[in-house]
Write an enzyme that holds these catalytic residues in place. Sequence first.
Site, PDB file in Angstrom:
ATOM      1  CG  HIS A   8      45.008   9.807  42.961  1.00 26.97           C
ATOM      2  ND1 HIS A   8      44.031   8.734  43.051  1.00 26.97           N
ATOM      3  CD2 HIS A   8      44.863  10.395  41.937  1.00 26.97           C
ATOM      4  CE1 HIS A   8      43.400   8.926  42.053  1.00 26.97           C
ATOM      5  NE2 HIS A   8      43.692   9.868  41.140  1.00 26.97           N
ATOM      6  CG  HIS A  54      41.208   9.139  49.314  1.00 26.98           C
ATOM      7  ND1 HIS A  54      41.076   7.689  49.744  1.00 26.98           N
ATOM      8  CD2 HIS A  54      41.716   9.181  48.294  1.00 26.98           C
ATOM      9  CE1 HIS A  54      41.396   7.140  48.474  1.00 26.98           C
ATOM     10  NE2 HIS A  54      41.639   8.017  47.662  1.00 26.98           N
TER      11      HIS A  54
END
Length: 432
Positions: free
Chosen positions: A15, A66
Site C-alpha cells: 500500500h 504494518h
Amino acid sequence: MSGSAAMEYGFPSTHSTNAVSVAVYALFTLHHPESTVSPAVKLILEILSYSYASSIIVGRIYCGMHGFFDVLIGSLLGAGLSILECLYVDVFDKFIHEGSVKAISIVLLIIFVLVRIHPEPADDCPCFDDSVAFAGVMCGVELGTWHFAQSSLSWDYPVPGTVPFELEILGWPKTVLRICIGVVCIVTWRSVMKTILLKLLPPIFRIVEKLGLTLPRRFFKQASQYEKVPSHLKTDNVMPSVSEFPTFLSSIRHPRRSRSISIGPQSEADAYEAIAFRQKKRRESISSLTARSSSKDKQAVPGGDTSDYFHSTKTRTLSNGALTDGVSCTPVPFSPDSLMAQYAGNSALLTPLTPGDTPLDAKGIVRSPSQLRRQDEKEDKELFSKLEKPRVRYDVEVITKMIVYSGIAWLAVEGNPILFHYLGLGMELDLG
C-alpha cells in the site's frame, strides 16, 4: 505486532509502495518543464499528493497492518520505482515499441517469473488473484502497444502506439458508439474465453502433472484431484460477470439495502490475532494479580524476608492433551499452523499458559485447568465457526485469469482500435 499479523500482512507494505509511487509521479508531472498548470492549481495538487501518500502510510501503522520498517521500505521502493519511470520512460518505451520480438519476450518472461515467485498468503485471500489479473493486464498492454506501434494506424505522440482519438474530430455520437462496442467486445471475450479455458485446461494440467512439471500453490486444488471445474463457479472477484450487473446496479440505486456490517474476525489470520489478544489480556491479568498478591505477602512475612518463600518445583505439563496439576506450566509457543491443524483434527484448542500463571478466564475469574481448557476449546471453535468457508480454488484458474485479462488489455490497446478502423469509426477516415 503479533506473529499472526506479521504472517498476514508481510514485508514490505505494498500500500505504501503504491501510494508513494503515485504521489512522486504526480509531483514529477506537475514540475515538468512542459507543465501548463497554474501555480494555484499546482499548489493544491501538491498538497493532495502529499496528503494522499501520508494518510496511507500513517494509516497502515495506525491500524496495525504494518510495522515501521514495512512502510519505510515500501515507501522507498515506491519512490525509487517512480523516479526510474519518470527519468527513463523514454528509454523504456523505445526499447519496447521499437524493439524486436526478443525485447517484448524478455518483458513477458519477467512478468511470468514475478507471478510464479509471488509469496504465498497467510490465508485464502484474493491478493494473489489480484496480482495475477494485474500481471495479465500488463502482458496484454505491453504486447498490444508493441505490435500496434508498428502499424500505420497508431500515433507516435505522446508515446509510440498511442490510439488515435480526438473528441473534436470524432464527435460524441461516434465516441459513445466506440465505447459501447468496446465494452461489448471485452465482456464477450471474458465470458467466452473463461468458459472455454476452464474446460480445456484441466486435462492439459493432468498431463503436465504426470510429467512432474506442476507448480502447485497453497489453497489451489491440483487437476488430478478433480474431474472438472463447476460451471457455476465464481472465479473472478475483480470484474463482475454479466449476470451480476442487475445486482450491481441495484446496489448503486439503493446503497443502504446492500450494506452489510461484519463484526469479528473475517479470516483465519484475524482469528489467530483474536487468540493472541486473548493470551495477552490473560497474561496482563495474571501479572496484575500476582503483583498485588506479592505486595500483600511481603507485608505478612516476619522480618520482610521473602527469599524462597514462593519458590516451588512443581510443574504442570501437557500430556496427551490433558493438564496435570501443579503450580506452573511449561510454555508452548503460539503457532497459527499448529492451532489450525488441531482445529481441523477436532482436537482441543488450548491457549497455553506461561510459567507461573494462575488459570484465569477472560474476566479474571480463577478457574481450574480443566475448566479453563474447556472454555478455551469452546471459544476457539466458536471463533473459527464464524469464519466464511473459502470456496474450492482450482489450479487452472491462474492461467485462465492470465489469458483472459491479457486479452482484455490487448483489446483495449490494439484489438478494438483496429475494429473501429474497419467499422468506419477511426480517426484516419475523418482526417483524410
